[in-house]
Every structure is written in structure tokens, then in C-alpha cells.
Design an enzyme around this catalytic site. Sequence first.
Site: not given
Length: 279
Positions: A12, A14, A190, A215
Site C-alpha cells: 500500500d 499511504d 480494496k 496499514d
Amino acid sequence: MNARPIGSWLTDMDGVLVHEQHAIDGAAEFIAALQHYDRPYLVLTNNSIYSRRDLRARLNASGITLPEDRIWTSALATAQFLAEQSLAANAGSMRGSVFVIGEFGLTSALHEAGFVFTDRDPDFVVLGETRTYSFNQITQAIRLVDNGARFIATNPDATGPSQEGPLPATGAVAALITRATGVEPYYVGKPNPLMMRSALNTIDAHSENTMMIGDRMDTDIISAIEAGLRSILVLTGSTKAGQIERYPFRPTRVMDSIADVVPLVGELLPPETDELDAN
């Protein structure tokens, strides 16, 4: 049976590599390690606003250098999915039309996939993220969906981050259209594992020897699990250590940050074919 060693990586963006346009410690080193060991990889984002070129420039400005083709967005995954659907529906001929609410990252991906843009009887209403949601556009989308257009959204995120606080995102506007029409969108990004599978196909990788780094338990980790990937949760973004127990599923590993992942890139070498068979 032993798990197959990791040869490919998905991560990912961010909360893993960057936070508010600043690189997270270890992010540049992680990408450099992937390139040094010649590992197939993609950087994923549910953000559909920006094109690959835009995102590459933003990452480069933060000190993370990578090629454009190492970036995979929900906009690209959406365009690919709809193109496949249109080809299947039209006996291999690309004849699809869309009404789009979104920014350049989404419109350019759909244009390059061969779609015609129209506000009259489109095949699909496609909703992506934008900072300039228009009441007139949303009204038009509601009427088109009511009239039979299929409703697609790039991702279900209800809010996005900003320095001033949360911003309404794709999922929030999709809920508005759904409430008005009774029609739920199909979300491509996602936590739909379709996003992971399209990324794997892009780098010709297999789920059994690919690791996903994220995250968020509710998007990154669950989609990795459902796509058959192993996963690493880093604690530099949305999900904190104390929240993991709330979920009925677990990542393969939990690490403080991407900096802790860097040594694994060199250690988890892809095995030879006979070693795979032996396992």
C-alpha cells in the site's frame, strides 16, 4: 507444509510508504532493496484521483524513486475490470460507454481502455474520488442508475485524510447514490481481492509467493487474505496495535514500520523449482 519463500511484493502507499506527502522512514530504502534484488513489485493505492505519472512525481518529491509502471491504482483496476466485462458482453468487441464522476486518474484510465464518455444511456456509471463533487453530476448519476446503468465505484473508503481532518470520499458519495436509487455499487478497489489479483497479473506473480504490506486491517490485510497472499501490517498508518484484536483475522506478521521490512527483501529469496516441489 512449509510456506513458499517470497519472491514478489505488493505494498500500500499511504500509511506505509508516505504520510501526508512525506516519506516514512525506510520507505525509500525498501523500494531500493526491491530494485536491487530485482523483485517484482507494485505500489497500490485506492486513490483514483491521480494518474501513475502524477503519483510517481509525488513519490519522487518525497524521496521515493520508482518507475511509473510500478504503481497500480483503483482507477486502473476499475478500467481493466470494465474493459474485460465489456469484451465479454460484446463477443470480444470493445463497445462500452461510461458516465464518470472522478478526476484525471480515473478518466484517463477509462479513456485509454477504450470507453466512450456519455451522459445519455451509458453502460456504466463510474464513481471515483474527487475534491469537487458536483450536485448536478450526482443527480445525473442517480437518474442514470435509476434508468438501468450499472453502478461501479473505484473503492469503498468513506473518508480520506487531509491536514485539516477527514474528507468525504468515494464510499460516502456512493452511499448517497445508493440511498436515492436502492442500487449498491460494485467496488473494485480494496478490500475487494480483485484489486490484488489484477495487481498480481500485472507483474506476472503468484499469490503463494507474494507478500502484501498494508496499514489497514479492514482493507489491505483482509483483501490480501482473501486473495491468498501473506501479509505484513505496519503500525505507521490507520490500524494501531491495540486494534488488531478486534478483527477475526490476522496478518502474517506485524511490524512497527516499513523500515523493519527492508531486511526481509534480501532474506526471502525465491526458491528454485526443485525446492518448491520438495516443499
